[in-house]
Scaffold this active site. Structure first.
Site, PDB file in Angstrom:
ATOM      1  N   GLU A   1     -13.689  -5.747   4.715  1.00  0.00           N
ATOM      2  CA  GLU A   1     -12.471  -6.071   3.979  1.00  0.00           C
ATOM      3  C   GLU A   1     -12.420  -7.552   3.620  1.00  0.00           C
ATOM      4  OE1 GLU A   1      -9.187  -4.658   6.426  1.00  0.00           O
ATOM      5  OE2 GLU A   1     -10.549  -3.336   7.480  1.00  0.00           O
TER       6      GLU A   1
ATOM      7  N   ARG B   1       0.813  -1.218   0.000  1.00  0.00           N
ATOM      8  CA  ARG B   1       0.000   0.000   0.000  1.00  0.00           C
ATOM      9  C   ARG B   1       0.846   1.267   0.000  1.00  0.00           C
ATOM     10  NH1 ARG B   1      -2.732   0.954   5.997  1.00  0.00           N
ATOM     11  NH2 ARG B   1      -0.874   0.561   7.234  1.00  0.00           N
TER      12      ARG B   1
ATOM     13  N   ASP C   1     -13.755  -4.076  15.644  1.00  0.00           N
ATOM     14  CA  ASP C   1     -12.575  -4.467  14.875  1.00  0.00           C
ATOM     15  C   ASP C   1     -12.462  -5.989  14.926  1.00  0.00           C
ATOM     16  OD1 ASP C   1     -10.143  -4.668  13.622  1.00  0.00           O
ATOM     17  OD2 ASP C   1      -9.068  -3.318  14.970  1.00  0.00           O
TER      18      ASP C   1
ATOM     19  N   HIS D   1      -8.696  -3.589   1.800  1.00  0.00           N
ATOM     20  CA  HIS D   1      -9.122  -2.841   2.997  1.00  0.00           C
ATOM     21  C   HIS D   1     -10.141  -1.752   2.597  1.00  0.00           C
ATOM     22  CE1 HIS D   1      -8.873  -0.568   6.655  1.00  0.00           C
ATOM     23  NE2 HIS D   1      -7.755  -1.102   7.087  1.00  0.00           N
TER      24      HIS D   1
HETATM   25  C1  BG6 Z   1      -8.125  -2.579  10.093  1.00  0.00           C
HETATM   26  C2  BG6 Z   1      -7.618  -3.285  11.330  1.00  0.00           C
HETATM   27  O1  BG6 Z   1      -8.122  -3.474   9.030  1.00  0.00           O
HETATM   28  O2  BG6 Z   1      -7.257  -1.491   9.780  1.00  0.00           O
HETATM   29  C3  BG6 Z   1      -7.524  -2.288  12.473  1.00  0.00           C
HETATM   30  O3  BG6 Z   1      -8.472  -4.357  11.645  1.00  0.00           O
HETATM   31  C4  BG6 Z   1      -6.657  -1.100  12.067  1.00  0.00           C
HETATM   32  O4  BG6 Z   1      -6.989  -2.942  13.626  1.00  0.00           O
HETATM   33  C5  BG6 Z   1      -7.211  -0.506  10.786  1.00  0.00           C
HETATM   34  O5  BG6 Z   1      -6.681  -0.150  13.118  1.00  0.00           O
HETATM   35  C6  BG6 Z   1      -6.410   0.689  10.252  1.00  0.00           C
HETATM   36  O6  BG6 Z   1      -5.094   0.351  10.065  1.00  0.00           O
HETATM   37  P1  BG6 Z   1      -4.058   1.432   9.545  1.00  0.00           P
HETATM   38  O7  BG6 Z   1      -2.705   0.754   9.606  1.00  0.00           O
HETATM   39  O8  BG6 Z   1      -4.444   1.785   8.141  1.00  0.00           O
HETATM   40  O9  BG6 Z   1      -4.170   2.611  10.475  1.00  0.00           O
END
Ligand code: BG6
Length: 337
Positions: free
Chosen positions: A286, A104, A227, A182
């Site tokens: 996701e 990413r 979550d 995501h």
């Molecule tokens: C989600 C996770 O997929 O992504 C969470 O389950 C996490 O635990 C969230 O906080 C955001 O992640 P990031 O790394 O993009 O801040």
């Protein structure tokens, strides 16, 4: 400056086309390169080469369907907050790499040559991207791979992502990874939506050290931070937004798990690239492969597909009986290959 692209990455040398080009390369925020896909009926999508990251998906009326934070930082190495970040080769911190892996926050390339699989038959609005590891990547994940990502808009405005990951190790070694699309959906109000299709399934609760529970509700509703990693999920999940009179249908193939995430107020405030109240307008659902890692021997390839559609409200409500949809085939090959 922008340029039209015909099919999977060929520059169009012809005179200005009638109407907008199905594929256009141009500059986005902070001069980052992006690709705009346009389907003839008016739907569109935007993809940043940074992250191979979809940042916009609009329906034929021009309404945005994905959430991107107003505070998103479009600057490497920070991943863009919203849209569809690609989590590879690791979801979260299941392993020793940085959370959600490095795909990413790498700059992907538009494939110059036609990829070794067929072009979509129903739409010209698609792009093929490729990611290969740099020397720097190999230091943190000592493997050689080719990751091909096709992003396509279907004639009805559906957004389709196909990931093909191939082990190209020359040293005979297998590798294993976890993965997630995501996806941040744009919603009217987190307190008003429901997620259907995950009822009765087991999940790991990220807020309780990944303890395992069984979902008891007849749908997921949101009253606080959530979550969770739902395990062995059906190939269809619905996000029902009564206020918007809209249901998102998530269809997936090769991706047994599904993460559902909303940070709620406290975590929202703690994130520098996320507005304090923005948690009300987004939900992440996701499509993922987490509980069982994917393992590839040299020469082997894995495919993970995601197909998103937005349909009028209640279309799917009450019809997502998991016993029924679990028998559903995965996303059909020809719909997105
Ligand atoms: C989600 C996770 O997929 O992504 C969470 O389950 C996490 O635990 C969230 O906080 C955001 O992640 P990031 O790394 O993009 O801040």
């Amino acid at each position: 400056m922008s340029s039209s692209v015909a099919g999977a990455g060929e520059e169009s040398g012809a005179a200005a086309p009638q109407g907008p080009a199905p594929v256009e390369r141009c500059k986005g925020v902070n001069g980052l390169e992006k690709v705009v896909l346009r389907e003839v009926r008016g739907s569109s999508a935007e993809v940043y080469l940074y992250g191979g990251h979809v940042t916009s998906w609009k329906d034929e009326h021009g309404e945005e369907l994905l959430f991107v934070s107003n505070k998103a930082i479009f600057k490497p190495p920070k991943a863009i907050r919203g849209g569809i970040p690609i989590c590879f080769p690791q979801f979260s911190n299941f392993g020793h790499l940085e959370p959600h892996g490095f795909a990413r926050n790498k700059t992907w390339t538009v494939e110059a040559d036609p990829p070794p699989f067929p072009v979509p038959i129903s739409s010209k609005a698609y792009i093929d991207l490729i990611l290969k590891p740099t020397e720097e990547d190999v230091k943190i994940w000592p493997h050689s791979f080719e990751y091909r990502l096709r992003i396509a808009l279907g004639p009805g405005g559906d957004l389709m992502l196909t990931s093909r990951i191939r082990n190209t190790n020359a040293d005979g070694k297998s590798f294993s990874f976890t993965f997630a699309y995501h996806t941040y959906f744009s919603i009217s109000d987190i307190s008003e939506i429901r997620v259907e299709g995950l009822e009765t399934l087991d999940y790991l609760d990220n807020l309780q050290d990944r303890a395992r529970f069984t979902e008891q509700g007849d749908a997921i509703v949101f009253e606080s931070e959530l979550d969770r990693i739902y395990l062995g999920t059906p190939s269809k999940i619905a996000i029902i937004d009564h206020e918007k009179k809209r249901t998102f249908v998530v269809r997936k193939g090769g991706l047994p798990d599904a993460v559902v995430w909303n940070p709620w107020d406290k975590k929202a405030k703690a994130m520098a690239d996320f507005g304090d109240d923005e948690y009300k307008r987004m939900v992440c659902v996701e499509a993922a492969a987490i509980e069982k890692q994917v393992t590839l021997k040299p020469g082997e390839e894995w495919t993970g597909k995601l197909e998103l559609s937005a349909v009028p409200s209640s279309y799917y409500s009450g019809q997502l009986d998991p016993d029924r949809v679990i028998q559903d085939s995965t996303v059909p090959e020809d719909s997105i290959s």
